[in-house]
Design an enzyme around this catalytic site. Sequence first.
Site, PDB file in Angstrom:
ATOM      1  N   GLU A   1      45.796 -35.424  20.039  1.00  0.00           N
ATOM      2  CA  GLU A   1      46.032 -36.503  21.001  1.00  0.00           C
ATOM      3  C   GLU A   1      45.967 -37.887  20.366  1.00  0.00           C
ATOM      4  O   GLU A   1      45.644 -38.881  21.024  1.00  0.00           O
ATOM      5  CB  GLU A   1      45.051 -36.359  22.164  1.00  0.00           C
TER       6      GLU A   1
ATOM      7  N   ASN B   1      36.687 -28.358  32.043  1.00  0.00           N
ATOM      8  CA  ASN B   1      37.641 -29.464  32.103  1.00  0.00           C
ATOM      9  C   ASN B   1      38.990 -28.921  32.554  1.00  0.00           C
ATOM     10  O   ASN B   1      39.504 -27.974  31.955  1.00  0.00           O
ATOM     11  CB  ASN B   1      37.823 -30.126  30.733  1.00  0.00           C
ATOM     12  N   GLU B   2      39.508 -29.483  33.629  1.00  0.00           N
ATOM     13  CA  GLU B   2      40.791 -29.013  34.166  1.00  0.00           C
ATOM     14  C   GLU B   2      40.856 -27.493  34.080  1.00  0.00           C
ATOM     15  O   GLU B   2      41.748 -26.926  33.414  1.00  0.00           O
ATOM     16  CB  GLU B   2      41.970 -29.666  33.445  1.00  0.00           C
TER      17      GLU B   2
ATOM     18  N   GLU C   1      40.513 -38.897  35.464  1.00  0.00           N
ATOM     19  CA  GLU C   1      41.340 -39.185  34.290  1.00  0.00           C
ATOM     20  C   GLU C   1      42.656 -39.801  34.722  1.00  0.00           C
ATOM     21  O   GLU C   1      43.302 -39.302  35.642  1.00  0.00           O
ATOM     22  CB  GLU C   1      41.717 -37.895  33.550  1.00  0.00           C
TER      23      GLU C   1
ATOM     24  N   PHE D   1      48.167 -39.929  19.556  1.00  0.00           N
ATOM     25  CA  PHE D   1      49.073 -40.969  20.067  1.00  0.00           C
ATOM     26  C   PHE D   1      48.931 -41.189  21.572  1.00  0.00           C
ATOM     27  O   PHE D   1      49.788 -41.816  22.198  1.00  0.00           O
ATOM     28  CB  PHE D   1      50.522 -40.660  19.680  1.00  0.00           C
ATOM     29  N   HIS D   2      47.857 -40.669  22.143  1.00  0.00           N
ATOM     30  CA  HIS D   2      47.619 -40.894  23.579  1.00  0.00           C
ATOM     31  C   HIS D   2      46.979 -42.268  23.757  1.00  0.00           C
ATOM     32  O   HIS D   2      46.120 -42.665  22.975  1.00  0.00           O
ATOM     33  CB  HIS D   2      46.692 -39.798  24.114  1.00  0.00           C
TER      34      HIS D   2
ATOM     35  N   ARG E   1      43.724 -25.484  22.568  1.00  0.00           N
ATOM     36  CA  ARG E   1      42.504 -25.593  23.382  1.00  0.00           C
ATOM     37  C   ARG E   1      42.582 -24.607  24.539  1.00  0.00           C
ATOM     38  O   ARG E   1      43.616 -24.011  24.792  1.00  0.00           O
ATOM     39  CB  ARG E   1      42.273 -27.018  23.862  1.00  0.00           C
TER      40      ARG E   1
HETATM   41  C1  GAL Z   1      44.245 -33.900  30.502  1.00  0.00           C
HETATM   42  C2  GAL Z   1      43.001 -33.396  29.799  1.00  0.00           C
HETATM   43  C3  GAL Z   1      42.433 -34.407  28.832  1.00  0.00           C
HETATM   44  C4  GAL Z   1      43.530 -35.012  28.002  1.00  0.00           C
HETATM   45  C5  GAL Z   1      44.580 -35.588  28.897  1.00  0.00           C
HETATM   46  C6  GAL Z   1      45.693 -36.268  28.159  1.00  0.00           C
HETATM   47  O1  GAL Z   1      44.993 -32.857  31.000  1.00  0.00           O
HETATM   48  O2  GAL Z   1      42.007 -33.055  30.737  1.00  0.00           O
HETATM   49  O3  GAL Z   1      41.477 -33.789  28.022  1.00  0.00           O
HETATM   50  O4  GAL Z   1      44.073 -34.035  27.180  1.00  0.00           O
HETATM   51  O5  GAL Z   1      45.133 -34.565  29.680  1.00  0.00           O
HETATM   52  O6  GAL Z   1      46.674 -36.783  29.019  1.00  0.00           O
END
Ligand code: GAL
Length: 675
Positions: free
Chosen positions: A368, A161-162, A320, A370-371, A123
């Site tokens: 992601e 985003n970030e 987040e 497993f997040h 990404r």
């Molecule tokens: C952040 C990001 C999110 C997601 C998250 C996972 O850095 O903005 O999209 O990937 O981490 O922890």
Amino acid sequence: MTAEWIRWPANVVARFGGEPVAFGGDYNPEQWDEHVWHEDVRLMREAGVNLVTVGVFSWSTLQPEPGRWNFGWLDRVLDLLHAHDIAVDLATATASPPPWLTTRFPEVLPVDRHGRTMAQGGRQAWSPSSLVYREHSLELVERMAGRYGEHPALALWHVSNELGGHNSRCYGEQSAAAFRAWLRERYHDSLDELNAAWTTAAWSQTYSAWTEIQPPRLTFTDSNPTQELDFDRFSSDRLREQLRAEIAVLRRVTPDIPITTNMVLFDAGKNMDYSSWTADLDLVASDHYLRPTPDAHVELSFSADRARGLARGGPWLLMETATGATSWRSVNPAKRPGQLRRDVFAHVARGSDGICFFQWRAARAGAERFHSAMLPHAGAGSRKFREVAALGAELASCSEVLGTRVAADCALLFSEESWWAAERASHPHNGLSYAETALGWHRTLWEAGVTVDVVPPSADLSGYRLIVVPMLYLISDRDAAAVAAAAEAGATVLVSYFSGIVDPLDRVRLGGYPGAFRDLLGVRVEEFAPLAEADSVEIDGVTGPARVSTWHEEIELTDAVAEARYLDGDFAGAPAVTRAARGAGEAWYVGVELPADARARLLDAVAKRPSAGRPADGLEVVTRRSAGHAYLFLINHGDTEVTVQGSGTDLLDGSVHEGKITVPAGGVRVVGSAR
Ligand code: GAL
């Protein structure tokens, strides 16, 4: 910044009986079949969700090929959310370009310091200097704003985003050209000025044409530190340009919708000079993921205190965080029982007016998968979902804290430019970490129960009683003068070693260390004396007896007095910690790396506070205030029940406290009272 931090849709306000504490997370419906969306909104309502971030990584879904737009699904998602009284923080969707863009225009792809081009497949595969990316991303923003600007669910714009999270530094040819253009402007089109600023006479680096200048690519040795520093500034500015370009479109098309972008205020956020970004935003939004350490809540506080500092004490939003484990560390621990709740209320205590997570529904596939999420793989019949829903209910009962200010009369100065410059090579001690040093002082304050605004050196310092300046290696004359003026006006200033050493071009300030702070502190140091790993010396004084390692130096007093002295070593008898009276205030200098207990004793002496006033171990105490009310947040990170003095009604469980408040082990209280 405006006071309208979020434009809550009328139906959300009606449903919550007023403006609510924001609660929700990233929502990625494009990864799921449409029938799942209906379960999503039903469960969101069950969990008390009122705000979701939509579209962050949806560019390739919205524009699957050049000229073909696919908005129908997003129309339906927004309508569905609105029908369920859920507001939308709509991403501009520019965070990750689609494969067709990087395939047709490979120059969009960023290049790392080794000259390696980063491929599509992860990404953020775009160079902040790519004009092709800029053009296509702005077209997308224009379409998003035009299509959804009037949508009743739209509460907030979420730019990219970030920004810079992965792609902040690009060393490719386009970046080289953009860097040169940036330098020409900075140095008034004068190569002589640039050569002087970069001191290119060192190591035969004098430039005779602009085309000779490159980003600081791979070299045998350390490269020119000022070139590096300017490249850091340039790179952060490039990202800010993207931010500003997207904001310009949004403000033109939807002038009434507030705008934010989510920032990473510690660890991975090193590469961005966020203090120069916030003036363009309506709302500071922060992303925070816990470090997997037992005292991670202290670092959490630093990040939250920095978000508040960047928001100038106003409301900010936790955009987040994780309900449990992340998926990007080598080992991703789950949160301990009660930890999620403590973390959430620590953010609220420190000024966040909302709590959002990455992400709503745990992904089934993709990088992601497993997040952790609000709705885990196990589904709604799970402990995690019950915890999330309980949090939603608790936050809903806290809406009266919205817009109140955190009471803090201590500032900790934190500068991205110092972070970049202090951690560069060829320094007297190359094992020093600027960030960990700042965090170490923050921890000392945290343990003493002192709430701290983490602010840039350019902040207004006038309201602070105590100003802590840890390792502020680089500082401008103007900012150094403001620190001195604050002391004159009555503040107590505490400066730690390796501060004030260089000017904004990373040139050493002459005449003795600590350069910019020498007069303020009333001391002069002729030579740094970092300590090798096996070496240490003993000191004693206000710090109590302490063995110091890593750093010491021989301090000459000009008009300061010694408050601790070396007991042995080369400087036996000389000062290690000093104090100088300045106007209505005073200035302390710490020329050694103190162990934590000595630092705590020093802080008690500096802040003139009795050590008996400290909160119990692991108890986090923060107050938010409005004109008529005070809200005492008590978060017990320890394993035993704690009792403190105080009265009022707990917003979370309605319990009434008169004179004393008991906080169970691992528990949280938010006690409101009239002031
Ligand atoms: C952040 C990001 C999110 C997601 C998250 C996972 O850095 O903005 O999209 O990937 O981490 O922890």
